[in-house]
Design an enzyme around this catalytic site. Structure first.
Site, PDB file in Angstrom:
ATOM      1  CB  CYS A  27      29.804  22.686 -31.795  1.00 53.56           C
ATOM      2  SG  CYS A  27      30.328  21.696 -33.211  1.00 53.56           S
ATOM      3  CG  HIS A  33      27.743  20.056 -27.010  1.00 53.47           C
ATOM      4  ND1 HIS A  33      27.307  21.043 -27.854  1.00 53.47           N
ATOM      5  CD2 HIS A  33      28.795  19.477 -27.634  1.00 53.47           C
ATOM      6  CE1 HIS A  33      28.057  21.068 -28.943  1.00 53.47           C
ATOM      7  NE2 HIS A  33      28.973  20.118 -28.840  1.00 53.47           N
ATOM      8  CG  HIS A  74      26.818  17.951 -33.523  1.00 57.88           C
ATOM      9  ND1 HIS A  74      26.456  19.270 -33.339  1.00 57.88           N
ATOM     10  CD2 HIS A  74      28.057  17.827 -32.968  1.00 57.88           C
ATOM     11  CE1 HIS A  74      27.422  19.899 -32.707  1.00 57.88           C
ATOM     12  NE2 HIS A  74      28.404  19.053 -32.475  1.00 57.88           N
TER      13      HIS A  74
END
Length: 431
Positions: free
Chosen positions: A174, A309, A344
């Site tokens: 990620c 994030h 996400h």
């Protein structure tokens, strides 16, 4: 920084049918929910997914995620690709190619006239299990080598556009987006290529991430991703793609290119040993952020917007918040995460966040993060100037510049951070 690296073009594809930066900004400014049901055109085992909670030790999976509406649509002949080869191509290659083309057009360049140019291409991407196994006889056979290779995501762009510079895929989970940006900026700065594309893409070739996080009991129980919120119940998977065009500012000025923002500094590090690989580290993130701020040559107090994030998980969010507060807590920055809108997007999440910051700076408004009215109580907000961006708010420039930060970390243990400077005189111009 005598000749900083600047961003002169951008393109995005996001859930909710978003295919342009203008559409993306409108959705963010309106705090729009871009979550939708599972796609029914990918052959996923939907009934099995929705019944996972019946298996001992597995949590419920909601019929929800941030999915690209047109991930299965592609015009191969436009890019000189045969229809049979296109079917065998990971859809991440197809989407990345389309978005890279649009980023070039956004920069005022003709993508069809670049053949032979020494242009770099750096893409963040992770494997998502597209198509059948290679050790089978099927219609994909003969095209699998390039069809599912991660390196072919950047390679496909370079091949179709005729780009002769470095062509590299980065997989740091990620953190892949900002890792790709870091390498691309360094390549341009170091003279490896005159200019470059940097971006990331995520299109789920299977429902694997939902199975994995159902077993880990880390998947949202209500079908929403709620970063930094007391109401967060876990993360929710999404998709998307973003590509930016990078070049030296002197070149951009000479050619009359519009500057969306300067890349003041990027840095990447790793958590190291100790905790399990997937557990974030506050200490490592703090070290990284401080190094990025120092490399940028600015005070952390001037940063007005932070795109974190923010996965909405009970472990990750408080650890990340602690690092951000230690560095940026003395200022008045507003914090958010685009994951609250679209879930996400994994390897592409950092690039979607970076483009959000660029658009916010261009419009002079900090885009809100959804569910910000109930901040988590697992950190002390009272002693920090850092606040969640609960509404569309004016972004006050500092000496004519709006400073923004983007942060990412991955299940591989990699952390990445970027600092941007967006000229206020570019406010509300067409993107």
């Amino acid at each position: 920084m005598n000749d900083p690296i600047v961003i002169t073009g951008m393109a995005v594809e996001a859930p909710g049918g978003i295919e342009t930066p203008a559409q993306y900004w409108a959705a963010l400014a309106e705090s729009r929910d871009l979550i939708g049901p599972f796609p029914r055109d990918r052959g996923w085992p939907i009934e099995r997914l929705l019944s996972l909670s019946e298996v001992d030790g597995w949590s419920a999976v909601r019929d929800a995620g941030g999915f690209l509406d047109t991930a299965t649509e592609f015009d191969p002949m436009f890019f000189g690709i045969s229809p049979r080869e296109a079917v065998a191509m990971d859809p991440q290659q197809r989407v990345a190619l389309k978005v890279a083309w649009c980023a070039l057009e956004n920069a005022g360049l003709n993508p069809g006239l670049l053949d032979g140019d020494e242009v770099g291409c750096y893409m963040g991407v992770s494997y998502t299990e597209y198509g059948p196994h290679a050790a089978e006889v099927n219609d994909y056979s003969g095209y699998r080598a390039a069809g599912v290779a991660l390196g072919a995501v950047s390679g496909r762009i370079s091949n179709c556009l005729g780009l002769g510079g470095p062509s590299i895929v980065v997989d740091t989970a990620c953190a892949s987006s900002l890792s790709a940006l870091h390498l691309a900026a360094a390549a341009v700065r170091g003279g490896e290529c005159e200019w470059a594309l940097a971006g990331a893409v995520c299109v789920m070739g299977s429902a694997g991430p939902f199975f994995e996080f159902s077993k880990n009991n880390a998947l949202s129980t209500d079908g929403q991703c709620k970063p930094y919120s007391e109401e967060a119940t876990g993360t929710l998977w999404g998709e998307g793609a973003g590509v930016v065009v990078l070049e030296r500012e002197s070149r951009a000025r000479e050619l009359g290119h519009r500057i969306h923002g300067r890349i003041l500094a990027t840095r990447v590090n790793h958590n190291g040993g100790g905790a399990p690989i997937a557990v974030p580290s506050t200490e490592a993130q703090e070290r990284l952020i401080r190094k990025t701020v120092a490399a940028a040559g600015i005070s952390p107090e001037v940063v007005g917007m932070i795109e974190g994030h923010g996965t909405g998980t009970a472990v990750g969010d408080p650890l990340e918040l602690a690092a951000l507060q230690r560095v940026y807590g003395g200022g008045k920055a507003r914090l958010g995460s685009v994951k609250s809108n679209l879930g996400h997007a994994q390897a592409a999440s950092g690039m979607l966040g970076l483009i959000k910051v660029l658009l916010s700076g261009s419009h002079g408004r900090i885009a809100p993060t959804r569910f910000a009215d109930t901040p988590t109580t697992k950190v002390d907000w009272d002693t920090s100037g850092l606040r969640l961006a609960a509404e569309l708010d004016h972004w006050q420039p500092h000496d004519g510049i709006r400073y923004g930060a983007v942060s990412s970390f991955g299940v591989s243990g990699t952390n990445a951070h970027a600092l941007l400077a967006i000229p206020a005189d570019e406010e509300e111009t067409h993107v």
